[in-house]
Design an enzyme around this catalytic site. Sequence first.
Site: not given
Ligand code: PLP
Length: 393
Positions: A57, A113, A184, A209
């Site tokens: 972990r 988001y 982000d 992504k």
């Molecule tokens: C998809 C996304 C997230 C969340 O990511 P997950 O891997 O789905 O938890 C956060 N911020 C942005 C800008 C995203 O496109």
Amino acid sequence: MARSIDTLAVHAGEPRDKAHDSLVTPIILATAYPFDDTDELHRYFRGDYQRGEEYGRYGNPTQEVAEAKLAALECGPEGTSALLTSTGMSAIVTTLLAMVKPGMHLVITKDSYRKTRVFVREFLAKFNVEHTSCEPSVAGIESAVRPNTRLIITESPTNPYLNCIDLAALASFAKANRIKTLIDATLATPFNLQPLAFGIDLVVHSATKYLGGHNDLMAGVVIGSKPLIDAIREHQGMFGALASPFTAYMLIRGLKTFAVRMRHQNESGLRVARFLEAHPKVEQVWYPGLESHGAHAIAKRQMRGFGALISFAIRGDLVAGSRMVDACQIPFLAPSLGGPESLIEQPALMSYYDKSPEERTALGIKENLIRLSVGLESADDLIEDLDQALAKV
Ligand SMILES: *Cc1c(COP(=O)(O)O)cnc(C)c1O
């Protein structure tokens, strides 16, 4: 010699000599890592003996390699570290839980988001962490700051309108006020934007992504100075929202082609955006690479390319938008972005189905809005397909 991002994507973070003379990083699945004897255990816990993992972990060797590669790609100052997590949301949640204290105030930009905003608004509020939601600009952020503001959360570009924040201005304002900054940068990726170089404290990405890049893994990462990342890692050890060794391997594999994919997607993104902007059935296009975009000057100054996510409003209503989306033969109708397969969706339905048209308008989500993630197909084929689909509007 400083290596280019292409070379870093292939080699960074991976020791040249790997177990069993393997060319590629092996997947280590062990849940525990035995000590030779009690003496080694004493030395390990006293901190005068460096060894690998202890318990699964707290991390695993494959994860460590993925983290070192991601930290290298971010091209931050000396000592930049990364923490890999199970999803993008777990990177955000783990980071925020490690940083907030009751009574503090944080600022978050409006078109962040959705689940990040929900976490701040509905979860952190229960623990007496206050927040102000503001316009996605440095001026908007400055006007939302209070004496107890300790953290600014934003995205660049934002979703779905691809707003870009002037990161140098944001970082200097935040530093002058002793406020930490968290960006982000999922939509930009470190290929297009390297926020740490502007003085931003922490960058998070949904590695689901572009970083994973193949629509087949979920992971997240937070990157920043070692002391900050170590503090977040302590919480990770408690929450356990860890990426599996297999996921870490898949991510390392996906990153080998990161620079190649991003270069192609930047190019196709711009071409498709220009095509849409010139199309008579399209009312407006939001893409930071277009001169018409409000944040184009900022984007041009701080980004290498503009990515492959495009939002556009059609000259028609929600139903006409659905006809267009349904007529597409190449993009799939799905959420997410950043993979080889192009994906298309109507944010009013995909992300805001639970809201009324009035509520969506209040949130800035247009009924005629369509979001397209340009994949790795040929831009010519995509343009031809979008053109025939737009004829259905
Ligand atoms: C998809 C996304 C997230 C969340 O990511 P997950 O891997 O789905 O938890 C956060 N911020 C942005 C800008 C995203 O496109």
